[in-house]
Design a protein around this motif. Structure first.
Motif, short mmCIF file in Angstrom:
data_model
loop_
_atom_site.label_atom_id
_atom_site.label_comp_id
_atom_site.label_asym_id
_atom_site.label_seq_id
_atom_site.Cartn_x
_atom_site.Cartn_y
_atom_site.Cartn_z
N SER A 9 0.85 -1.19 0.00
CA SER A 9 0.00 0.00 0.00
C SER A 9 0.88 1.24 0.00
CB SER A 9 -0.92 0.02 1.22
OG SER A 9 -1.59 1.26 1.33
N PHE A 10 0.59 2.18 -0.91
CA PHE A 10 1.35 3.42 -0.96
C PHE A 10 1.17 4.23 0.34
CE2 PHE A 10 1.59 2.97 -5.63
CZ PHE A 10 2.92 3.29 -5.80
N LYS A 11 0.01 4.06 0.98
CA LYS A 11 -0.27 4.83 2.19
C LYS A 11 0.75 4.55 3.28
CE LYS A 11 -5.27 5.09 1.43
NZ LYS A 11 -6.62 4.73 1.96
N LYS A 12 1.26 3.30 3.32
CA LYS A 12 2.19 2.93 4.37
C LYS A 12 3.54 3.62 4.24
CE LYS A 12 0.15 -1.68 5.01
NZ LYS A 12 0.38 -3.15 4.92
N ILE A 13 3.91 3.98 3.01
CA ILE A 13 5.22 4.58 2.80
C ILE A 13 5.14 6.04 2.35
CG2 ILE A 13 6.23 2.35 2.18
CD1 ILE A 13 6.26 3.42 -0.74
N ALA A 14 3.91 6.57 2.21
CA ALA A 14 3.73 7.89 1.62
C ALA A 14 4.49 8.97 2.36
CB ALA A 14 2.24 8.24 1.56
N LEU A 15 4.31 9.05 3.68
CA LEU A 15 4.96 10.13 4.44
C LEU A 15 6.48 9.99 4.48
CD1 LEU A 15 4.69 12.68 6.12
CD2 LEU A 15 4.40 11.24 8.15
N PRO A 16 7.04 8.83 4.88
CA PRO A 16 8.50 8.73 4.93
C PRO A 16 9.16 8.76 3.56
CG PRO A 16 7.52 6.60 5.41
CD PRO A 16 6.40 7.60 5.40
N ALA A 17 8.47 8.30 2.51
CA ALA A 17 9.09 8.25 1.18
C ALA A 17 8.95 9.56 0.43
CB ALA A 17 8.46 7.12 0.36
N PHE A 18 7.76 10.17 0.48
CA PHE A 18 7.49 11.35 -0.33
C PHE A 18 7.58 12.66 0.45
CE2 PHE A 18 4.75 8.03 -2.48
CZ PHE A 18 5.67 7.78 -3.48
N GLY A 19 7.34 12.62 1.78
CA GLY A 19 7.42 13.83 2.58
C GLY A 19 8.77 14.52 2.53
N PRO A 20 9.88 13.79 2.77
CA PRO A 20 11.19 14.44 2.68
C PRO A 20 11.48 15.00 1.30
CG PRO A 20 11.36 12.37 3.87
CD PRO A 20 9.97 12.42 3.29
N SER A 21 10.99 14.34 0.26
CA SER A 21 11.24 14.82 -1.10
C SER A 21 10.54 16.16 -1.34
CB SER A 21 10.75 13.79 -2.11
OG SER A 21 11.46 12.58 -1.98
N LEU A 22 9.30 16.26 -0.87
CA LEU A 22 8.56 17.52 -1.01
C LEU A 22 9.30 18.64 -0.28
CD1 LEU A 22 5.96 19.05 -1.86
CD2 LEU A 22 5.00 18.38 0.35
N LEU A 23 9.72 18.37 0.94
CA LEU A 23 10.36 19.39 1.75
C LEU A 23 11.76 19.74 1.24
CD1 LEU A 23 9.18 18.04 5.21
CD2 LEU A 23 8.58 20.27 4.23
N PHE A 24 12.50 18.72 0.79
CA PHE A 24 13.83 18.99 0.25
C PHE A 24 13.72 19.83 -1.02
CE2 PHE A 24 18.17 18.16 -1.06
CZ PHE A 24 18.83 17.92 0.13
N GLY A 25 12.73 19.51 -1.86
CA GLY A 25 12.50 20.31 -3.06
C GLY A 25 12.09 21.72 -2.70
N LEU A 26 11.26 21.87 -1.68
CA LEU A 26 10.83 23.19 -1.24
C LEU A 26 12.02 24.02 -0.78
CD1 LEU A 26 7.66 23.83 0.89
CD2 LEU A 26 9.75 25.12 1.29
N GLY A 27 12.89 23.39 0.01
CA GLY A 27 14.06 24.10 0.50
C GLY A 27 14.98 24.55 -0.62
N GLU A 28 15.19 23.66 -1.59
CA GLU A 28 16.04 24.01 -2.73
C GLU A 28 15.38 25.09 -3.58
OE1 GLU A 28 17.64 21.41 -6.37
OE2 GLU A 28 18.47 20.80 -4.43
N GLY A 29 14.05 24.95 -3.79
CA GLY A 29 13.33 25.95 -4.58
C GLY A 29 13.36 27.32 -3.94
N ALA A 30 13.38 27.38 -2.62
CA ALA A 30 13.38 28.67 -1.92
C ALA A 30 14.66 29.46 -2.17
CB ALA A 30 13.19 28.45 -0.42
N ILE A 31 15.79 28.75 -2.27
CA ILE A 31 17.06 29.46 -2.40
C ILE A 31 17.50 29.66 -3.85
CG2 ILE A 31 17.81 28.57 -0.16
CD1 ILE A 31 19.84 26.83 -1.77
N LEU A 32 17.00 28.85 -4.78
CA LEU A 32 17.47 28.95 -6.16
C LEU A 32 17.36 30.35 -6.75
CD1 LEU A 32 16.27 25.57 -7.76
CD2 LEU A 32 18.62 26.32 -7.36
#
Length: 397
Positions: A9-32
């Motif tokens: 189930s994607f729900k079981k891994i959604a937060l640990p797998a996709f959450g850091p990616s969203l936030l890491f992208g947000l952080g990089e997007g903020a400074i670019l």
């Protein structure tokens, strides 16, 4: 369908797998958007400021192979947490940099952290998700990262209103810290070798030798794909400026293209899982190639917008495509090393595309340079069509 597939189930891994990616992208997007401005404040010329911006890509390119060794040795979870920590240190270094050299080092380290983070998250999903869901998972991973990069500049702009340029970096620090904390909740995976020490991992050189045919065939296709993708970020604003469009109109066109890019990643991943990788990889490149070849013939905002939307659509359906192909061909033993080489080829293409565009524009015209990028897209489509297996859910090579 196996019992493991049915229980997944994607729900079981959604937060640990996709959450850091969203936030890491947000952080990089903020400074670019503020890297060049910060460099200018530290005394850089326009040309040097542009060079400083490229350091984030150079850091990633140079760190892909070391990232594979780190991930293989310490495992995906600690590699991601470590990458988040390095990124925070690098952003703080940029905040307090007394001169351009120190600031440039900070940007280089952000690129290095990005390499470790991206490789570890790709390897984690490759092993955590059953093969029949792989393209959907990796397309979602790519799409979520793009959403973060898209949102980041807006949050950074809001913070800049209160804290000047440093506000963008504080947004980046906060986002990356959260990414690292969420990554701590990732469950450890059982590996055939490397991180759990049950068997020795193959060396990078042996992986290159054993899989050289893949690197020289599909790998070349991936290099071409990355060259086209990186060039698209440059051609839209340059051609808009050449037509005399104002900055507001140019930004709107670029933003709408990016919005379309973000909307189509999941359906494309589902199609790749059900029909095969070539059903998305080839059309993605053909659409982008056709749009780039048509761009020199646009004569106003409306026609440029249409072409830009097609470029965004073509790029969007290809979200996760490079990662999916790398996952398909990667071996169980030595996967991290294989993916490190794969990402090196991708990053090399990302540098080659804009360099080719710049060289042809300098020697001839911008229109000819854009058309040449379109030809690269046709070449990428041809290579991928010829070498990618037609069946869905291919087994590792």
């Amino acid at each position: 369908m196996s019992q493991d597939d049915a229980a997944f189930s994607f729900k079981k891994i959604a937060l640990p797998a996709f959450g850091p990616s969203l936030l890491f992208g947000l952080g990089e997007g903020a400074i670019l958007p503020v890297i060049a401005l910060s460099a200018r404040d530290l005394g850089a010329s326009v040309a040097v400021a542009a060079l400083v911006v490229t350091l984030i890509g150079i850091g990633s390119l140079l760190s892909n192979i070391p990232a594979s060794i780190i991930t293989d040795k310490y495992g995906e979870r600690w590699a991601i947490v470590g990458a988040a920590g390095l990124s925070v240190i690098a952003m703080l270094l940029c905040l307090s940099a007394p001169n351009l050299v120190v600031y440039g080092l900070g940007i280089l380290l952000i690129g290095a952290a990005s390499a470790v983070f991206n490789l570890a998250r790709q390897k984690y999903l490759t092993e955590a998700v059953p093969v029949r869901f792989r393209a959907r998972a990796l397309s979602t991973l790519g799409g979520v990262m793009r959403i973060g990069v898209f949102i980041g500049p807006f949050l950074g702009a809001l913070a800049i209103n209160f804290l000047q340029l440093s506000g963008a970096y504080w947004v980046g620090v906060g986002a990356v810290v959260l990414a690292g904390l969420i990554a701590l909740s990732m469950p450890d995976l059982v590996h055939p070798g490397g991180a759990d020490g049950s068997a020795p991992s193959p060396k990078v050189a042996s992986i290159i030798t054993s899989y050289r045919k893949i690197f020289l065939t599909v790998g070349i296709g991936v290099l071409l794909v990355s060259a086209v993708r990186s060039s698209r970020q440059v051609v839209i604003p340059l051609w808009a400026e050449g037509m005399g469009l104002d900055a507001t109109t140019t930004s709107l066109i670029y933003g709408l293209s990016g919005a379309v890019d973000m909307l189509v990643f999941y359906p494309a991943g589902k199609l790749m899982d059900r029909k095969g990788r070539a059903w998305v990889a080839v059309p993605s490149m053909l659409i982008m190639a056709g749009s780039l070849l048509a761009m020199p013939f646009t004569g106003g905002a409306a026609s440029l917008l249409l072409v830009s939307l097609l470029i965004g659509f073509g790029n969007g359906i290809g979200a996760g495509m490079v990662m999916t192909l790398g996952a398909d061909y990667s071996p169980d033993s030595g996967r991290a090393q294989f993916l490190g080489i794969w990402r090196f080829l991708s990053d090399l293409g990302s540098f080659s595309g804009p360099a080719l565009l710049s060289a042809i524009t300098a020697l001839a015209t911008l229109g000819l340079g854009i058309a040449a990028t379109g030809v690269l897209g046709l070449a990428a489509a041809a290579v991928l069509w010829y070498w990618i297996p037609r069946s869905a859910n291919p087994e590792p090579a």
